[in-house]
Design a protein around this motif. Sequence first.
Motif: not given
Length: 265
Positions: A74-78, A115-116, A121-126, A133-134
């Motif tokens: 299983l994987h996370s989007p991050w 993931n939610q 928190a705006g992880l990608a843009s932050g 990297t995230p």
Amino acid sequence: WFLLRGTPTIGIGTYVFHQHESFASVKSDLEAGPNVFSLEVAPGSSVEQVSRQVDQLPGHDGSAFLALATGGTLHSPWSPAGSTRLDGLLGAGAYQVMPGETDAQLLIHMIDRFNQMANSAGLASGAQRMGRTPYEVITVASIVQKEAILGKNMGPLARVIYNRLAAGLPLTSSATVRIAPRRNGAPVTQNEERGPASYKTLAKKGLTPIPICSPSWAALQAALNPPRGSWRYYAVTQKDGTESFATTAAQERTNEVLARRRGLQ
């Protein structure tokens, strides 16, 4: 389905029943005992610690859960490319484990919850704003979670981590050794701290290869929005866990003397 809180006459706990279930089926369910169980994942938990909690749930297997969380199924989007572990990528908080829910389904719920939180928190843009990297930001947040005794320490502590990374200095975090895989959280010896392994950040520069725990919302926010400052050191200087932050080694030695005087080291 609907929930029913048990009473001493039918077994204390929580039950789930399906609409239009027969009386005989309901009676059988009640006689079997509660079939909904609670799981509380605290911020700062490692996947190993979560697996031990899962092992206490009826019908669940902590070893199977751990294998899923570390085996790349299983994987996370991050999750970065090539990663097989979900360390730091499981959401903390309370879970209701329903009848028939598998270890994989429970793990997916935890991945989704993190993931939610990360998206909120705006992880990608932050992370892009931070020049990281995230996954690196999550790793920083995990160290902040373990090192910051109080919430007010988190922001400055995150700044210390980024400053030391930028300066090419080891992070000097005992928590990164204590929480490393296969350790049980015991006190860290001086030899362990100064060894060459990837989690021993007194000797090794850079971040740990994976997050050391699941960070809270507050720790993730601190890693994404640290205050400005030139601090490179931190030490607990008050009995309530308040940490003092220093820019120079001389200032840090002063804080350490104060901590020893107060019996904190």
